[in-house]
Design a protein around this motif. Structure first.
Motif, PDB file in Angstrom:
ATOM      1  N   HIS A 196       0.953  -1.247  -0.051  1.00 10.72           N
ATOM      2  CA  HIS A 196       0.490   0.248  -0.053  1.00 10.72           C
ATOM      3  C   HIS A 196       0.972   1.121  -0.734  1.00 10.72           C
ATOM      4  O   HIS A 196       2.320   1.544   0.488  1.00 10.72           O
ATOM      5  CB  HIS A 196      -0.656  -0.168   1.151  1.00 10.72           C
ATOM      6  CG  HIS A 196      -2.182  -1.171   1.341  1.00 10.72           C
ATOM      7  ND1 HIS A 196      -2.497  -0.840   0.232  1.00 10.72           N
ATOM      8  CD2 HIS A 196      -2.396  -2.048   2.028  1.00 10.72           C
ATOM      9  CE1 HIS A 196      -4.151  -1.344   0.441  1.00 10.72           C
ATOM     10  NE2 HIS A 196      -3.498  -2.292   1.268  1.00 10.72           N
ATOM     11  N   ARG A 197       0.794   2.249  -0.951  1.00  8.01           N
ATOM     12  CA  ARG A 197       1.110   3.793  -0.795  1.00  8.01           C
ATOM     13  C   ARG A 197       0.236   4.738   0.095  1.00  8.01           C
ATOM     14  O   ARG A 197      -0.558   4.203   0.939  1.00  8.01           O
ATOM     15  CB  ARG A 197       1.376   3.928  -1.820  1.00  8.01           C
ATOM     16  CG  ARG A 197       2.639   2.988  -2.412  1.00  8.01           C
ATOM     17  CD  ARG A 197       2.892   3.754  -3.810  1.00  8.01           C
ATOM     18  NE  ARG A 197       4.139   4.807  -4.437  1.00  8.01           N
ATOM     19  CZ  ARG A 197       3.458   5.797  -4.135  1.00  8.01           C
ATOM     20  NH1 ARG A 197       2.855   5.746  -5.573  1.00  8.01           N
ATOM     21  NH2 ARG A 197       5.102   6.979  -4.303  1.00  8.01           N
ATOM     22  N   HIS A 198      -0.281   6.298  -0.212  1.00  8.04           N
ATOM     23  CA  HIS A 198      -1.333   6.455  -0.607  1.00  8.04           C
ATOM     24  C   HIS A 198      -2.614   6.173  -1.235  1.00  8.04           C
ATOM     25  O   HIS A 198      -2.642   6.175  -1.977  1.00  8.04           O
ATOM     26  CB  HIS A 198      -0.708   8.098  -0.360  1.00  8.04           C
ATOM     27  CG  HIS A 198       1.279   8.410   0.126  1.00  8.04           C
ATOM     28  ND1 HIS A 198       0.712   8.409   1.416  1.00  8.04           N
ATOM     29  CD2 HIS A 198       2.432   8.157  -0.578  1.00  8.04           C
ATOM     30  CE1 HIS A 198       2.297   8.451   1.559  1.00  8.04           C
ATOM     31  NE2 HIS A 198       3.220   8.623   0.381  1.00  8.04           N
ATOM     32  N   GLY A 199      -3.121   6.196   0.061  1.00  6.86           N
ATOM     33  CA  GLY A 199      -5.063   6.740  -0.167  1.00  6.86           C
ATOM     34  C   GLY A 199      -5.740   4.812  -1.250  1.00  6.86           C
ATOM     35  O   GLY A 199      -4.928   4.312  -0.294  1.00  6.86           O
ATOM     36  N   TRP A 200      -5.549   5.289  -2.388  1.00  5.73           N
ATOM     37  CA  TRP A 200      -5.385   4.281  -3.175  1.00  5.73           C
ATOM     38  C   TRP A 200      -4.540   3.010  -3.653  1.00  5.73           C
ATOM     39  O   TRP A 200      -4.994   2.777  -5.480  1.00  5.73           O
ATOM     40  CB  TRP A 200      -7.286   3.893  -3.744  1.00  5.73           C
ATOM     41  CG  TRP A 200      -8.300   3.818  -2.726  1.00  5.73           C
ATOM     42  CD1 TRP A 200      -9.071   4.924  -1.968  1.00  5.73           C
ATOM     43  CD2 TRP A 200      -8.540   2.323  -1.909  1.00  5.73           C
ATOM     44  NE1 TRP A 200     -10.004   4.918  -1.146  1.00  5.73           N
ATOM     45  CE2 TRP A 200      -9.971   3.353  -0.731  1.00  5.73           C
ATOM     46  CE3 TRP A 200      -7.948   1.332  -2.102  1.00  5.73           C
ATOM     47  CZ2 TRP A 200     -10.228   1.589  -0.187  1.00  5.73           C
ATOM     48  CZ3 TRP A 200      -8.853   0.457  -1.344  1.00  5.73           C
ATOM     49  CH2 TRP A 200      -9.635   0.866  -0.614  1.00  5.73           C
ATOM     50  N   THR A 201      -3.462   3.906  -3.685  1.00  8.72           N
ATOM     51  CA  THR A 201      -2.408   3.202  -4.718  1.00  8.72           C
ATOM     52  C   THR A 201      -1.630   2.228  -4.314  1.00  8.72           C
ATOM     53  O   THR A 201      -1.262   2.206  -2.911  1.00  8.72           O
ATOM     54  CB  THR A 201      -1.587   5.217  -4.837  1.00  8.72           C
ATOM     55  OG1 THR A 201      -0.755   5.354  -4.150  1.00  8.72           O
ATOM     56  CG2 THR A 201      -2.363   5.797  -5.840  1.00  8.72           C
ATOM     57  N   TYR A 202      -1.161   2.039  -5.133  1.00 10.09           N
ATOM     58  CA  TYR A 202       0.019   0.757  -4.572  1.00 10.09           C
ATOM     59  C   TYR A 202       1.248   1.051  -5.572  1.00 10.09           C
ATOM     60  O   TYR A 202       1.522   1.533  -5.920  1.00 10.09           O
ATOM     61  CB  TYR A 202      -0.552  -0.884  -5.053  1.00 10.09           C
ATOM     62  CG  TYR A 202      -1.942  -0.939  -4.326  1.00 10.09           C
ATOM     63  CD1 TYR A 202      -2.273  -1.415  -3.411  1.00 10.09           C
ATOM     64  CD2 TYR A 202      -3.563  -0.822  -5.519  1.00 10.09           C
ATOM     65  CE1 TYR A 202      -3.181  -1.849  -3.017  1.00 10.09           C
ATOM     66  CE2 TYR A 202      -4.668  -0.969  -5.312  1.00 10.09           C
ATOM     67  CZ  TYR A 202      -4.502  -1.535  -3.199  1.00 10.09           C
ATOM     68  OH  TYR A 202      -5.804  -1.445  -2.858  1.00 10.09           O
ATOM     69  N   GLY A 203       2.600   0.126  -5.010  1.00  6.38           N
ATOM     70  CA  GLY A 203       3.682   0.333  -5.122  1.00  6.38           C
ATOM     71  C   GLY A 203       4.153  -1.476  -5.653  1.00  6.38           C
ATOM     72  O   GLY A 203       3.894  -2.325  -4.751  1.00  6.38           O
ATOM     73  N   VAL A 204       5.147  -1.860  -6.392  1.00  6.97           N
ATOM     74  CA  VAL A 204       5.868  -3.644  -6.269  1.00  6.97           C
ATOM     75  C   VAL A 204       7.304  -3.277  -6.332  1.00  6.97           C
ATOM     76  O   VAL A 204       8.265  -2.024  -7.106  1.00  6.97           O
ATOM     77  CB  VAL A 204       5.699  -3.491  -8.097  1.00  6.97           C
ATOM     78  CG1 VAL A 204       5.286  -4.669  -8.207  1.00  6.97           C
ATOM     79  CG2 VAL A 204       4.467  -3.766  -8.345  1.00  6.97           C
ATOM     80  N   ILE A 205       7.513  -3.989  -5.845  1.00  8.84           N
ATOM     81  CA  ILE A 205       9.223  -3.500  -5.366  1.00  8.84           C
ATOM     82  C   ILE A 205       9.910  -5.482  -5.721  1.00  8.84           C
ATOM     83  O   ILE A 205       9.057  -6.215  -5.956  1.00  8.84           O
ATOM     84  CB  ILE A 205       9.214  -4.231  -4.235  1.00  8.84           C
ATOM     85  CG1 ILE A 205       9.254  -2.262  -3.492  1.00  8.84           C
ATOM     86  CG2 ILE A 205      11.137  -3.538  -4.142  1.00  8.84           C
ATOM     87  CD1 ILE A 205       9.697  -1.990  -2.266  1.00  8.84           C
ATOM     88  N   ARG A 206      10.548  -4.839  -6.875  1.00  4.64           N
ATOM     89  CA  ARG A 206      11.126  -6.087  -7.075  1.00  4.64           C
ATOM     90  C   ARG A 206      12.836  -6.422  -7.122  1.00  4.64           C
ATOM     91  O   ARG A 206      13.345  -5.601  -7.157  1.00  4.64           O
ATOM     92  CB  ARG A 206      10.798  -6.515  -9.129  1.00  4.64           C
ATOM     93  CG  ARG A 206       9.590  -6.128  -9.536  1.00  4.64           C
ATOM     94  CD  ARG A 206       9.209  -5.841 -11.166  1.00  4.64           C
ATOM     95  NE  ARG A 206       8.471  -5.482 -11.815  1.00  4.64           N
ATOM     96  CZ  ARG A 206       7.529  -6.466 -12.087  1.00  4.64           C
ATOM     97  NH1 ARG A 206       7.784  -8.170 -11.571  1.00  4.64           N
ATOM     98  NH2 ARG A 206       5.844  -6.309 -12.417  1.00  4.64           N
TER      99      ARG A 206
END
Length: 212
Positions: A196-206
């Motif tokens: 989870h990031r801020h609000g309804w945004t997401y991130g992906v770490i590879r």
């Protein structure tokens, strides 16, 4: 459907076990193929944690993704009410998603792929691993190790890694109620983590490597 109730540093009365079975009977309405429901009760003896001294974690083992919810309160009945409410909502969302997939194969865009540098994740301080630390070797196994001479206890659990898409990883993260989820990308074979990031945004770490 089998409901297994166990206590961690806590005694569980027959009366409470009966209440748990009655409270979780609605699970079959949302997950009729559920094979098992694990309920773990933990008691926190520290008086300063009295408001959240009773913690309950409920895990539904189904043919699909694992669905989990947890909550803490000053008494077990209140914690069970909170945890079961979260769980039923996640089960409902999972059921609705299955229905949508049967009706349509609409494409879902993957979220932005980010690196640790992009999100400025602070680097954790390196700590030496305790000598002869035990590690889990069987999927589902849990082990605990004390961190050096400190009172900190590190709990490890081994999970099976099934390759999946980013969209599926986000979906399963929401079902277990965690802020992140580890998985193997089915296209790149890279170990990844969605979060989870801020609000309804997401991130992906590879990770810059490939699994066999």
């Amino acid at each position: 459907m089998e409901i297994i109730v166990k206590g961690r540093n806590a005694e569980v009365s027959d009366r409470f076990r009966t209440h748990v079975n009655e409270k979780l009977s609605k699970i079959e309405q949302f997950a009729p193929r559920a094979q098992r429901v694990d309920v773990e009760i933990t008691h926190e003896p520290n008086p300063s944690q009295a408001e959240v001294s009773e913690r309950i974690e409920i895990t539904v083992i189904d043919k699909g993704p694992v669905i989990r919810a947890e909550a803490a309160a000053s008494d077990r009945y209140g914690a069970l009410d909170l945890a079961s409410g979260k769980l039923l909502e996640r089960l409902r969302r999972a059921r609705d998603r299955r229905k949508e997939h049967r009706r349509s194969d609409a494409h879902v865009s993957a979220p932005l792929t980010l690196t640790p540098k992009d999100v400025n994740i602070p680097k954790a301080k390196e700590q030496a691993a305790p000598e002869a630390a035990k590690v889990p070797t069987v999927p589902g196994e849990e082990v605990e190790n004390q961190l050096g001479d400190s009172p900190v206890v590190v709990r490890q659990k081994l999970y099976e890694a099934q390759p999946m898409s980013v969209d599926q990883a986000l979906y399963e993260m929401e079902l277990v109620g965690h802020p992140f989820y580890l998985f193997i990308d089915e296209e790149t074979k890279q170990p990844c983590a969605v979060y989870h990031r801020h609000g309804w945004t997401y991130g992906v770490i590879r990770l810059d490597t490939r699994t066999v």
